[in-house]
Design a protein around this motif. Structure first.
Motif, PDB file in Angstrom:
ATOM      1  N   PRO A 104      -9.291  25.329  -2.148  1.00  0.00           N
ATOM      2  CA  PRO A 104      -8.715  26.160  -1.100  1.00  0.00           C
ATOM      3  C   PRO A 104      -8.236  25.318   0.065  1.00  0.00           C
ATOM      4  N   ALA A 105      -7.078  25.690   0.600  1.00  0.00           N
ATOM      5  CA  ALA A 105      -6.517  24.906   1.694  1.00  0.00           C
ATOM      6  C   ALA A 105      -7.423  24.917   2.913  1.00  0.00           C
ATOM      7  N   ALA A 106      -8.173  25.987   3.097  1.00  0.00           N
ATOM      8  CA  ALA A 106      -9.033  26.096   4.275  1.00  0.00           C
ATOM      9  C   ALA A 106     -10.115  25.043   4.296  1.00  0.00           C
ATOM     10  N   SER A 107     -10.510  24.516   3.139  1.00  0.00           N
ATOM     11  CA  SER A 107     -11.591  23.552   3.082  1.00  0.00           C
ATOM     12  C   SER A 107     -11.088  22.119   3.068  1.00  0.00           C
ATOM     13  N   MET A 108      -9.758  21.946   3.184  1.00  0.00           N
ATOM     14  CA  MET A 108      -9.194  20.615   3.108  1.00  0.00           C
ATOM     15  C   MET A 108      -8.345  20.324   4.333  1.00  0.00           C
ATOM     16  N   ALA A 109      -8.092  19.068   4.578  1.00  0.00           N
ATOM     17  CA  ALA A 109      -7.304  18.672   5.741  1.00  0.00           C
ATOM     18  C   ALA A 109      -5.829  18.609   5.375  1.00  0.00           C
ATOM     19  N   GLY A 110      -5.318  19.674   4.781  1.00  0.00           N
ATOM     20  CA  GLY A 110      -3.908  19.722   4.431  1.00  0.00           C
ATOM     21  C   GLY A 110      -3.509  18.594   3.519  1.00  0.00           C
ATOM     22  N   ALA A 111      -2.353  17.983   3.837  1.00  0.00           N
ATOM     23  CA  ALA A 111      -1.829  16.898   3.009  1.00  0.00           C
ATOM     24  C   ALA A 111      -2.715  15.673   3.070  1.00  0.00           C
ATOM     25  N   ASP A 112      -3.522  15.547   4.173  1.00  0.00           N
ATOM     26  CA  ASP A 112      -4.380  14.378   4.327  1.00  0.00           C
ATOM     27  C   ASP A 112      -5.448  14.307   3.244  1.00  0.00           C
ATOM     28  N   ALA A 113      -5.870  15.466   2.722  1.00  0.00           N
ATOM     29  CA  ALA A 113      -6.925  15.485   1.713  1.00  0.00           C
ATOM     30  C   ALA A 113      -6.511  14.705   0.475  1.00  0.00           C
ATOM     31  N   GLY A 114      -5.247  14.872   0.063  1.00  0.00           N
ATOM     32  CA  GLY A 114      -4.764  14.147  -1.099  1.00  0.00           C
ATOM     33  C   GLY A 114      -4.801  12.648  -0.868  1.00  0.00           C
ATOM     34  N   GLY A 115      -4.416  12.225   0.352  1.00  0.00           N
ATOM     35  CA  GLY A 115      -4.437  10.807   0.677  1.00  0.00           C
ATOM     36  C   GLY A 115      -5.848  10.252   0.683  1.00  0.00           C
ATOM     37  N   VAL A 116      -6.797  11.038   1.195  1.00  0.00           N
ATOM     38  CA  VAL A 116      -8.199  10.614   1.230  1.00  0.00           C
ATOM     39  C   VAL A 116      -8.734  10.419  -0.189  1.00  0.00           C
ATOM     40  N   LYS A 117      -8.406  11.342  -1.071  1.00  0.00           N
ATOM     41  CA  LYS A 117      -8.864  11.247  -2.454  1.00  0.00           C
ATOM     42  C   LYS A 117      -8.228  10.049  -3.160  1.00  0.00           C
ATOM     43  N   GLU A 118      -6.945   9.831  -2.902  1.00  0.00           N
ATOM     44  CA  GLU A 118      -6.265   8.692  -3.527  1.00  0.00           C
ATOM     45  C   GLU A 118      -6.907   7.385  -3.090  1.00  0.00           C
ATOM     46  N   GLU A 119      -7.200   7.273  -1.793  1.00  0.00           N
ATOM     47  CA  GLU A 119      -7.851   6.061  -1.281  1.00  0.00           C
ATOM     48  C   GLU A 119      -9.209   5.862  -1.937  1.00  0.00           C
ATOM     49  N   ALA A 120      -9.972   6.944  -2.089  1.00  0.00           N
ATOM     50  CA  ALA A 120     -11.303   6.851  -2.686  1.00  0.00           C
ATOM     51  C   ALA A 120     -11.222   6.447  -4.160  1.00  0.00           C
ATOM     52  N   VAL A 121     -10.258   7.016  -4.885  1.00  0.00           N
ATOM     53  CA  VAL A 121     -10.084   6.672  -6.295  1.00  0.00           C
ATOM     54  C   VAL A 121      -9.728   5.194  -6.444  1.00  0.00           C
ATOM     55  N   LEU A 122      -8.769   4.743  -5.660  1.00  0.00           N
ATOM     56  CA  LEU A 122      -8.349   3.341  -5.740  1.00  0.00           C
ATOM     57  C   LEU A 122      -9.465   2.399  -5.324  1.00  0.00           C
ATOM     58  N   ALA A 123     -10.293   2.836  -4.370  1.00  0.00           N
ATOM     59  CA  ALA A 123     -11.436   2.018  -3.951  1.00  0.00           C
ATOM     60  C   ALA A 123     -12.448   1.879  -5.087  1.00  0.00           C
ATOM     61  N   LEU A 124     -12.701   2.987  -5.785  1.00  0.00           N
ATOM     62  CA  LEU A 124     -13.624   2.953  -6.920  1.00  0.00           C
ATOM     63  C   LEU A 124     -13.086   2.043  -8.028  1.00  0.00           C
ATOM     64  N   LEU A 177     -15.372  11.996  -8.432  1.00  0.00           N
ATOM     65  CA  LEU A 177     -14.784  12.747  -7.319  1.00  0.00           C
ATOM     66  C   LEU A 177     -14.641  14.235  -7.598  1.00  0.00           C
ATOM     67  N   SER A 178     -14.603  14.605  -8.875  1.00  0.00           N
ATOM     68  CA  SER A 178     -14.454  16.021  -9.205  1.00  0.00           C
ATOM     69  C   SER A 178     -15.658  16.807  -8.694  1.00  0.00           C
ATOM     70  N   GLY A 179     -15.390  17.909  -8.066  1.00  0.00           N
ATOM     71  CA  GLY A 179     -16.465  18.763  -7.565  1.00  0.00           C
ATOM     72  C   GLY A 179     -16.906  18.450  -6.153  1.00  0.00           C
ATOM     73  N   ILE A 180     -16.437  17.335  -5.576  1.00  0.00           N
ATOM     74  CA  ILE A 180     -16.780  16.998  -4.196  1.00  0.00           C
ATOM     75  C   ILE A 180     -15.758  17.645  -3.276  1.00  0.00           C
ATOM     76  N   GLU A 181     -16.207  18.486  -2.380  1.00  0.00           N
ATOM     77  CA  GLU A 181     -15.302  19.177  -1.462  1.00  0.00           C
ATOM     78  C   GLU A 181     -14.913  18.267  -0.308  1.00  0.00           C
ATOM     79  N   VAL A 182     -13.632  18.182  -0.045  1.00  0.00           N
ATOM     80  CA  VAL A 182     -13.128  17.350   1.050  1.00  0.00           C
ATOM     81  C   VAL A 182     -12.962  18.227   2.289  1.00  0.00           C
ATOM     82  N   THR A 183     -13.771  17.964   3.303  1.00  0.00           N
ATOM     83  CA  THR A 183     -13.682  18.717   4.553  1.00  0.00           C
ATOM     84  C   THR A 183     -12.738  18.023   5.525  1.00  0.00           C
ATOM     85  N   GLN A 184     -12.403  18.713   6.589  1.00  0.00           N
ATOM     86  CA  GLN A 184     -11.421  18.202   7.540  1.00  0.00           C
ATOM     87  C   GLN A 184     -11.898  16.952   8.280  1.00  0.00           C
ATOM     88  N   ASP A 185     -13.205  16.792   8.406  1.00  0.00           N
ATOM     89  CA  ASP A 185     -13.720  15.629   9.135  1.00  0.00           C
ATOM     90  C   ASP A 185     -14.138  14.485   8.208  1.00  0.00           C
TER      91      ASP A 185
END
Length: 206
Positions: free
Chosen positions: A147-167, A181-189
């Motif tokens: 849900p968009a409400a639980s994510m920081a908009g477009a930034d959430a995708g960037g955060v996940k990409e950074e985390a994947v590449l770091a792993l 990373l699947s199942g981990i909710e990305v919050t705005q902060d």
């Protein structure tokens, strides 16, 4: 344009299949990975197709998912890669592995494809890097779009990409990174470092 063909699998060759539709056999060229996922001969299947039209021939290329077809079309837009070259890439790599190779600047992985040299692989990365997203992979892995409400908009995708590449930089495979990373909710902060810590903690408990 033939969007898809649905019928009975009639024959399987080294690089193609024949699908019988109302008594007409359509020869469809497919990547090697499709051959490993086919139903038994005689069963019904649906193949998403791309039709190449030339002066001397019309050739069908097919895939079992729309995602595979969309990546195939993206590959066709890269200079020096035709339908056979794109098919060869998707015979060596899954669409998700290709995405990670592009995002991780891993030209060597792409260049393992027969007929694709390191320079063509580098050009592929350069031309497609802005057209692929880890977020697409994570959405399919989790089975739904968060849900968009639980994510920081477009930034959430960037955060996940950074985390994947770091792993992946830490030595984990793309599939291991996705699973973590699947199942981990990305919050705005949440930033990439916080997400990475949660993923590493999750992997340690497995």
């Amino acid at each position: 344009m033939i969007a898809y063909i649905k019928g009975q699998l009639s024959d399987v060759a080294q690089d193609s299949i024949v699908v019988d539709v109302a008594g007409i056999g359509y020869q469809i060229y497919v990547p090697g990975q499709v051959l490993d996922r086919l139903p038994p001969v005689g069963r019904e299947l649906k193949v998403h197709t791309y039709l190449q039209v030339r002066e001397d021939a019309m050739t069908l290329f097919g895939f079992l998912t729309k995602d595979d077809l969309s990546i195939f079309k993206l590959l066709l837009g890269v200079g020096g890669i035709g339908p056979k070259g794109a098919l060869a890439v998707l015979s060596v790599m899954t669409t998700d592995d290709l995405r990670f190779a592009i995002l991780g600047d891993d030209a060597k992985a792409i260049a393992k494809t027969p007929g694709i040299g390191i320079k063509t692989a580098q050009r592929l990365i350069l031309e497609l890097k802005d057209k692929v997203s880890v977020e697409d992979v994570l959405s399919r892995q989790s089975g739904e779009i968060e849900p968009a409400a639980s994510m920081a908009g477009a930034d959430a995708g960037g955060v996940k990409e950074e985390a994947v590449l770091a792993l992946m930089a830490l030595g984990y495979s793309s599939s291991e990174a996705l699973k973590a990373l699947s199942g981990i909710e990305v919050t705005q902060d949440m930033d990439a470092e916080a997400l990475l810590k949660q993923a590493l903690k999750k992997m340690a408990l497995v």
